[in-house]
Write a protein that holds these residues in place. Structure first.
Motif, PDB file in Angstrom:
ATOM      1  N   CYS A  89      12.565  32.744  13.689  1.00 20.85           N
ATOM      2  CA  CYS A  89      11.348  33.501  13.395  1.00 20.85           C
ATOM      3  C   CYS A  89      10.554  33.834  14.659  1.00 20.85           C
ATOM      4  N   ASN A  90      10.869  33.213  15.783  1.00 17.93           N
ATOM      5  CA  ASN A  90      10.190  33.555  17.032  1.00 17.93           C
ATOM      6  C   ASN A  90      10.919  34.647  17.801  1.00 17.93           C
ATOM      7  N   GLY A  91      11.960  35.215  17.185  1.00 19.56           N
ATOM      8  CA  GLY A  91      12.679  36.312  17.812  1.00 19.56           C
ATOM      9  C   GLY A  91      13.880  35.913  18.637  1.00 19.56           C
ATOM     10  N   THR A 104      16.137  38.263  27.971  1.00 18.45           N
ATOM     11  CA  THR A 104      16.729  37.286  28.882  1.00 18.45           C
ATOM     12  C   THR A 104      17.775  36.471  28.130  1.00 18.45           C
ATOM     13  N   ILE A 105      18.774  36.020  28.851  1.00 23.94           N
ATOM     14  CA  ILE A 105      19.901  35.307  28.247  1.00 23.94           C
ATOM     15  C   ILE A 105      19.938  33.868  28.761  1.00 23.94           C
ATOM     16  N   THR A 106      20.068  32.923  27.843  1.00 23.09           N
ATOM     17  CA  THR A 106      20.268  31.522  28.198  1.00 23.09           C
ATOM     18  C   THR A 106      21.736  31.195  27.991  1.00 23.09           C
ATOM     19  N   PRO A 107      22.458  30.813  29.039  1.00 19.72           N
ATOM     20  CA  PRO A 107      23.895  30.535  28.879  1.00 19.72           C
ATOM     21  C   PRO A 107      24.119  29.302  28.013  1.00 19.72           C
ATOM     22  N   PRO A 108      25.326  29.143  27.474  1.00 12.95           N
ATOM     23  CA  PRO A 108      25.636  27.972  26.643  1.00 12.95           C
ATOM     24  C   PRO A 108      25.402  26.665  27.384  1.00 12.95           C
ATOM     25  N   ARG A 109      24.873  25.679  26.624  1.00 11.77           N
ATOM     26  CA  ARG A 109      24.642  24.349  27.203  1.00 11.77           C
ATOM     27  C   ARG A 109      25.835  23.456  26.907  1.00 11.77           C
ATOM     28  N   ARG A 110      26.038  22.467  27.719  1.00 11.47           N
ATOM     29  CA  ARG A 110      27.152  21.538  27.543  1.00 11.47           C
ATOM     30  C   ARG A 110      26.657  20.101  27.532  1.00 11.47           C
ATOM     31  N   THR A 169      25.857  27.667  21.655  1.00  7.16           N
ATOM     32  CA  THR A 169      24.548  27.228  22.155  1.00  7.16           C
ATOM     33  C   THR A 169      23.898  28.227  23.109  1.00  7.16           C
ATOM     34  N   GLY A 170      24.514  29.386  23.323  1.00  8.04           N
ATOM     35  CA  GLY A 170      23.863  30.430  24.104  1.00  8.04           C
ATOM     36  C   GLY A 170      22.721  31.064  23.312  1.00  8.04           C
ATOM     37  N   GLU A 171      21.803  31.744  24.018  1.00 10.21           N
ATOM     38  CA  GLU A 171      20.641  32.334  23.359  1.00 10.21           C
ATOM     39  C   GLU A 171      20.278  33.668  24.000  1.00 10.21           C
ATOM     40  N   ILE A 172      19.708  34.566  23.185  1.00  8.02           N
ATOM     41  CA  ILE A 172      19.099  35.799  23.675  1.00  8.02           C
ATOM     42  C   ILE A 172      17.649  35.793  23.219  1.00  8.02           C
ATOM     43  N   HIS A 173      16.713  35.979  24.164  1.00  5.40           N
ATOM     44  CA  HIS A 173      15.289  35.913  23.868  1.00  5.40           C
ATOM     45  C   HIS A 173      14.723  37.319  23.638  1.00  5.40           C
ATOM     46  N   PRO A 174      13.530  37.411  23.023  1.00  6.06           N
ATOM     47  CA  PRO A 174      12.940  38.730  22.737  1.00  6.06           C
ATOM     48  C   PRO A 174      12.757  39.605  23.963  1.00  6.06           C
ATOM     49  N   ASP A 175      12.574  39.001  25.139  1.00  3.22           N
ATOM     50  CA  ASP A 175      12.426  39.804  26.353  1.00  3.22           C
ATOM     51  C   ASP A 175      13.775  40.178  26.958  1.00  3.22           C
ATOM     52  N   ASP A 231       9.197  31.346  24.380  1.00  4.79           N
ATOM     53  CA  ASP A 231       9.281  30.873  25.757  1.00  4.79           C
ATOM     54  C   ASP A 231       9.071  29.366  25.874  1.00  4.79           C
ATOM     55  N   ALA A 232       9.012  28.664  24.738  1.00  2.00           N
ATOM     56  CA  ALA A 232       8.833  27.206  24.759  1.00  2.00           C
ATOM     57  C   ALA A 232      10.168  26.509  25.023  1.00  2.00           C
ATOM     58  N   PRO A 233      10.140  25.300  25.597  1.00  3.25           N
ATOM     59  CA  PRO A 233      11.390  24.567  25.863  1.00  3.25           C
ATOM     60  C   PRO A 233      12.189  24.289  24.591  1.00  3.25           C
ATOM     61  N   ASP A 234      11.490  24.107  23.463  1.00  2.00           N
ATOM     62  CA  ASP A 234      12.173  23.829  22.197  1.00  2.00           C
ATOM     63  C   ASP A 234      12.178  25.065  21.291  1.00  2.00           C
ATOM     64  N   ALA A 235      12.321  26.239  21.892  1.00  2.00           N
ATOM     65  CA  ALA A 235      12.262  27.493  21.132  1.00  2.00           C
ATOM     66  C   ALA A 235      13.301  27.538  20.020  1.00  2.00           C
ATOM     67  N   ASP A 236      14.467  26.907  20.240  1.00  2.53           N
ATOM     68  CA  ASP A 236      15.522  26.996  19.240  1.00  2.53           C
ATOM     69  C   ASP A 236      15.308  26.048  18.064  1.00  2.53           C
ATOM     70  N   ALA A 237      14.132  25.403  18.005  1.00  3.99           N
ATOM     71  CA  ALA A 237      13.794  24.576  16.846  1.00  3.99           C
ATOM     72  C   ALA A 237      12.997  25.378  15.820  1.00  3.99           C
ATOM     73  N   ALA A 238      12.786  26.680  16.077  1.00  8.17           N
ATOM     74  CA  ALA A 238      12.045  27.523  15.139  1.00  8.17           C
ATOM     75  C   ALA A 238      12.834  27.725  13.856  1.00  8.17           C
ATOM     76  N   HIS A 239      12.138  28.187  12.827  1.00  5.03           N
ATOM     77  CA  HIS A 239      12.745  28.366  11.510  1.00  5.03           C
ATOM     78  C   HIS A 239      13.727  29.538  11.526  1.00  5.03           C
ATOM     79  N   PRO A 240      14.962  29.355  11.037  1.00  3.13           N
ATOM     80  CA  PRO A 240      15.921  30.465  10.985  1.00  3.13           C
ATOM     81  C   PRO A 240      15.584  31.434   9.860  1.00  3.13           C
ATOM     82  N   ILE A 241      15.729  32.725  10.137  1.00  6.10           N
ATOM     83  CA  ILE A 241      15.434  33.731   9.116  1.00  6.10           C
ATOM     84  C   ILE A 241      16.654  34.569   8.759  1.00  6.10           C
ATOM     85  N   SER A 242      17.699  34.535   9.578  1.00 10.55           N
ATOM     86  CA  SER A 242      18.908  35.298   9.277  1.00 10.55           C
ATOM     87  C   SER A 242      20.088  34.663   9.991  1.00 10.55           C
ATOM     88  N   THR A 243      21.212  34.566   9.287  1.00  9.55           N
ATOM     89  CA  THR A 243      22.401  33.934   9.847  1.00  9.55           C
ATOM     90  C   THR A 243      23.640  34.724   9.464  1.00  9.55           C
TER      91      THR A 243
END
Length: 323
Positions: free
Chosen positions: A288-290, A305-311, A297-303, A266-278
């Motif tokens: 690693c934070n789920g 919730t969906i973050t749409p792609p950024r431009r 650039t879209g994202e799906i969070h552990p809860d 839930d941090a603003p820089d959540a996508d700076a976490a370490h990748p574990i699978s690609t």
């Protein structure tokens, strides 16, 4: 972890539509193998370099004798059932292992077979041609942990060309592992206790049906000997004070083990976490934070919730930092 397994076909098996290639495989003298465009999903955290193969489950003809070089290690790392791809059976005595070895032979502590859930173990025992022919050992393993890899050993010949050699099984602590293109993970089965599969399945069937699926979905991950069977942050849903329901999906954020700790989901820089699978073919990366990030650039969070792609011209926080 959701499974896309096809009924009757092991999740870790390959399909004839899945393609592999070593065209981009390179080597550095004195250092070992690497991919020309190597990404975070190509090398595990112990330094093993993994073979590349597309993932097209259900497309074409199943190759029962083939083992997928990305699904097999995923099943080992996360204790997933090798047959259905969902969580395997884990009790306080350990994870369930079904080893197709002739009865009477010793149960060796090294295995390239991932664990299994109880329903799939029963089905495999009754339908798998190899097990029907040779029999199998059934055991609970208290502390399964990655030992090494099975793959193709490469070397540089006199002309400077990279040439494949014989298959090799090499431990992670062996310097030669840097010259092996891994295709299967080898697990060390520490703390094995042989069990009766029918008795295990009978106890499984005696479990409350409403609790059984929840407990299966949230099976504890691999643990160290000093940890209890069900650490507080991975307690099975059947033992949680808050029972799962339609408004409480069974989904937990992984606990980061890196130093310094990666940003929370839930941090603003959540996508700076370490990748574990690609998965390059499908364009996603699991952190690693789920958080699951996508190439757009879209994202799906552990809860969920969906973050749409950024431009904004950047794909993620890691590229912003590099810039």
């Amino acid at each position: 972890m959701a499974s896309s397994a096809v009924p009757g076909v092991p999740w870790i098996a390959t399909w004839d539509s899945e393609r592999s290639s070593t065209v981009l495989l390179e080597a550095t003298p004195g250092m070992g193998l690497r991919w020309f465009n190597e990404g975070p999903g190509d090398r595990d955290k112990r330094g093993g370099l993994w073979a590349r193969k597309t993932q097209r489950i259900g497309q074409g003809k199943a190759e029962y004798a083939g083992i997928h070089p990305r699904r097999q290690p995923a099943a080992m790392e996360y204790l997933l059932c090798q047959v259905c791809g969902n969580t395997s059976s884990v009790t306080p005595e350990g994870a369930l292992w079904l080893e197709p070895i002739t009865p009477g032979d010793p149960l060796l502590p090294y295995s390239t077979h991932p664990p299994a859930c109880l329903p799939c173990a029963i089905e495999s025992r009754d339908r798998c041609k190899r097990i029907l022919r040779t029999g199998a050992h059934v055991a609970r393993v208290a502390n399964p942990r990655p030992w090494g890899v099975l793959g193709t050993r490469y070397e540089i010949d006199a002309s400077g060309r990279l040439v494949p050699g014989e298959p090799a099984q090499v431990g992670y602590d062996d310097p030669a592992v840097s010259w092996v293109l891994a295709s299967q993970m080898v697990m060390y089965l520490d703390g094995m206790t042989e069990v009766d599969l029918d008795e295990e399945y009978a106890r499984y069937l005696a479990t409350d049906p409403e609790v059984r699926p929840a407990a299966t979905r949230s099976t504890p991950r691999r643990r160290r000997p000093s940890q209890s069977a069900c650490p507080a942050d991975t307690t099975p849903a059947a033992q949680c004070p808050v029972r799962p329901g339609p408004d409480r999906p069974v989904r937990r954020t992984p606990v980061c083990s890196h130093t310094p700790t990666c940003p929370r989901a839930d941090a603003p820089d959540a996508d700076a976490a370490h990748p574990i699978s690609t998965c390059f073919e499908q364009g996603w990366t699991v952190l690693c934070n789920g958080v699951m990030t996508f190439d757009d650039t879209g994202e799906i969070h552990p809860d969920l919730t969906i973050t749409p792609p950024r431009r904004d011209g950047f794909t993620n926080a890691r590229e912003k930092t590099a810039a």
